[in-house]
Design a protein around this motif. Structure first.
Motif, PDB file in Angstrom:
ATOM      1  N   VAL A 131       0.843  -1.203   0.000  1.00 60.81           N
ATOM      2  CA  VAL A 131       0.000   0.000   0.000  1.00 60.81           C
ATOM      3  C   VAL A 131       0.879   1.254   0.000  1.00 60.81           C
ATOM      4  O   VAL A 131       0.598   2.230  -0.709  1.00 60.81           O
ATOM      5  N   GLY A 132       1.956   1.227   0.764  1.00 55.47           N
ATOM      6  CA  GLY A 132       2.891   2.354   0.777  1.00 55.47           C
ATOM      7  C   GLY A 132       3.500   2.595  -0.592  1.00 55.47           C
ATOM      8  O   GLY A 132       3.621   3.748  -1.044  1.00 55.47           O
ATOM      9  N   ARG A 140       3.879  10.334  -7.051  1.00 51.16           N
ATOM     10  CA  ARG A 140       4.915  10.693  -8.030  1.00 51.16           C
ATOM     11  C   ARG A 140       4.337  10.864  -9.429  1.00 51.16           C
ATOM     12  O   ARG A 140       4.733  11.771 -10.170  1.00 51.16           O
ATOM     13  N   ILE A 141       3.395   9.992  -9.783  1.00 51.60           N
ATOM     14  CA  ILE A 141       2.747  10.126 -11.092  1.00 51.60           C
ATOM     15  C   ILE A 141       1.982  11.443 -11.148  1.00 51.60           C
ATOM     16  O   ILE A 141       2.079  12.202 -12.115  1.00 51.60           O
ATOM     17  N   VAL A 371       2.870   1.164   6.729  1.00 53.25           N
ATOM     18  CA  VAL A 371       2.527   1.960   5.547  1.00 53.25           C
ATOM     19  C   VAL A 371       3.257   3.307   5.593  1.00 53.25           C
ATOM     20  O   VAL A 371       3.896   3.727   4.617  1.00 53.25           O
ATOM     21  N   ALA A 372       3.163   3.993   6.734  1.00 52.76           N
ATOM     22  CA  ALA A 372       3.800   5.304   6.878  1.00 52.76           C
ATOM     23  C   ALA A 372       5.319   5.204   6.754  1.00 52.76           C
ATOM     24  O   ALA A 372       5.960   6.033   6.087  1.00 52.76           O
ATOM     25  N   LEU A 377      10.458   6.070   3.868  1.00 55.39           N
ATOM     26  CA  LEU A 377      11.713   5.509   3.364  1.00 55.39           C
ATOM     27  C   LEU A 377      11.845   5.677   1.852  1.00 55.39           C
ATOM     28  O   LEU A 377      12.934   5.975   1.350  1.00 55.39           O
ATOM     29  N   LEU A 378      10.756   5.511   1.136  1.00 56.84           N
ATOM     30  CA  LEU A 378      10.795   5.677  -0.316  1.00 56.84           C
ATOM     31  C   LEU A 378      11.041   7.124  -0.717  1.00 56.84           C
ATOM     32  O   LEU A 378      11.741   7.400  -1.696  1.00 56.84           O
ATOM     33  N   GLU A 379      10.461   8.046   0.036  1.00 64.38           N
ATOM     34  CA  GLU A 379      10.548   9.457  -0.327  1.00 64.38           C
ATOM     35  C   GLU A 379      11.840  10.117   0.141  1.00 64.38           C
ATOM     36  O   GLU A 379      12.351  11.024  -0.527  1.00 64.38           O
ATOM     37  N   PHE A 380      12.381   9.681   1.289  1.00 63.75           N
ATOM     38  CA  PHE A 380      13.495  10.421   1.886  1.00 63.75           C
ATOM     39  C   PHE A 380      14.801   9.630   1.964  1.00 63.75           C
ATOM     40  O   PHE A 380      15.781  10.107   2.543  1.00 63.75           O
TER      41      PHE A 380
END
Length: 399
Positions: A131-132, A140-141, A371-372, A377-380
């Protein structure tokens, strides 16, 4: 005295080297179309110089206009450019096969564990991580394709419609409305001189013929493999924007509507495909295998086969069809303008899917935390997705 190699021999050697490069990409390229494009640029343009950067970017733009898996269509078109249709089909096979085999094996393994009263509890953290991944992909899209109020409104309306009306028929309707809406705003695009269209209809007729025949035969025979092929072929003919946009379409049809697999199984596969190199559309192989689990091992292999062929074939037919007159087609402003609405609607569909999948997790704080944490982690950080998934699997095993 050594004879110089003949031209056919040189071409054959070049094709083999190209296919070896495609296999390396298939085994090492993780992530979605944007990551794939960067890897294509590095290996096929910078290192090998098969094409110029401009040629690759133009083919990518063409594939973004078409339904189907963007990176798969791009690398197939590159094979077509080098060696025609035969090399293109082999390129498609080499690119897809590793991911398809891994996802098929995962589906067979999951069904075996469940059939023997085993537990998939070790996947429990991968499910909220999926879900994350979906939330980040949608964000991003949206950041890339929504540039004005019209796009934002289309995305919000598409998300609301998909959330309220959870039917597989909602997707093509929403995409068509979105593309049509922005096509009327074509005047803001640069005007280009038109050239006579030289259209070869064979591949278009083949694409449409297979769609109609599969639908008719599936309805008359009620054969599950035929219906699965038609389902995936239809979805592969309608999805714009890559594997992340495919997710809500597959969830609506195969989980919410037809109940071929459970929500937990769907999320486990969705998380796992993030850790697999190659096309994200290989998720279809996993769903196809689980949809035919009651038919035994041979049935699962057949389910994976028809799902894989069904999801990848329409995009291949369409890229072969459009590639030949792309130079003329891209000059029409309504064609370029329609892409804005299609992308905006695709973003809304992805957001609705993330909400639907997150709802059952909301009361459970550990899942909310996962999820958070995945989003942050993906963004930062620069951690690759497959390492996150492997970490989630390890945490599930330990706990």
């Amino acid at each position: 005295m050594k004879l110089a190699p003949t031209l056919p021999a040189v071409r054959k050697i070049r094709y083999i080297i190209f296919l070896k490069d495609v296999l390396i990409l298939a085994l090492t390229t993780f992530g979605g179309p944007q990551v794939h494009l960067a890897m294509f640029l590095d290996r096929l343009v910078t290192k090998r110089r098969y094409f110029t950067e401009e040629e690759l970017m133009e083919l990518t733009a063409l594939c973004q206009l078409l339904p189907g898996p963007t990176s798969t269509q791009t690398i197939t078109a590159l094979g077509y450019k080098i060696g025609g249709p035969n090399l293109a089909y082999v390129t498609l096979l080499v690119w897809c096969l590793p991911a398809v085999l891994i996802m098929t094996a995962a589906a067979i393994g999951f069904s075996y564990v469940e059939a023997h009263n085993g537990s998939l509890a070790f996947m429990r953290f991968v499910q909220p991580m999926a879900v994350g991944f979906l939330v980040v992909a949608g964000y991003r899209i949206g950041r890339k394709v929504i540039h004005n109020q019209t796009g934002l409104v289309l995305a919000l309306l598409a998300a609301l419609a998909a959330y309220v009306f959870r039917s597989p028929f909602m997707t093509p309707v929403a995409i068509a409305i979105g593309g049509l809406t922005t096509s009327f705003a074509y005047r803001k695009h640069e005007k280009m001189t038109h050239q006579p269209m030289n259209v070869h209809w064979a591949n278009f007729l083949l694409w449409f013929g297979v769609l109609v025949v599969a639908a008719v035969v599936g309805a008359l025979s009620q054969s599950l493999p035929v219906r699965l092929f038609e389902n995936f072929y239809r979805n592969g003919s309608l999805v714009f924007g890559g594997g992340q946009v495919l997710t809500p379409i597959l969830y609506n049809e195969f989980v919410a509507f037809k109940h071929y697999l459970s929500r937990e199984e769907f999320l486990s596969g969705l998380g796992l495909v993030q850790a697999v190199p190659g096309p994200v559309f290989s998720f279809a192989s996993y769903i196809g295998a689980l949809a035919m689990r009651n038919e035994g091992l041979n049935g699962q292999l057949l389910g994976s086969l028809v799902a894989t062929v069904g999801i990848f074939l329409p995009g291949t037919f369409l890229i072969f069809f459009v590639y030949r007159f792309w130079g003329q087609l891209k000059r029409y402003r309504p064609v370029r303008a329609s892409l804005e609405g299609i992308n905006a609607v695709s973003t809304g569909l992805t957001a609705a899917s993330a909400i639907v999948l997150f709802e059952p997790m909301a009361p459970h704080w550990p899942f909310v935390a996962v999820v958070a944490g995945t989003i942050l982690l993906l963004e930062f950080t620069k951690l690759p997705p497959y390492l996150l998934i492997l970490g989630g699997l390890g945490l599930g095993v330990v706990l």
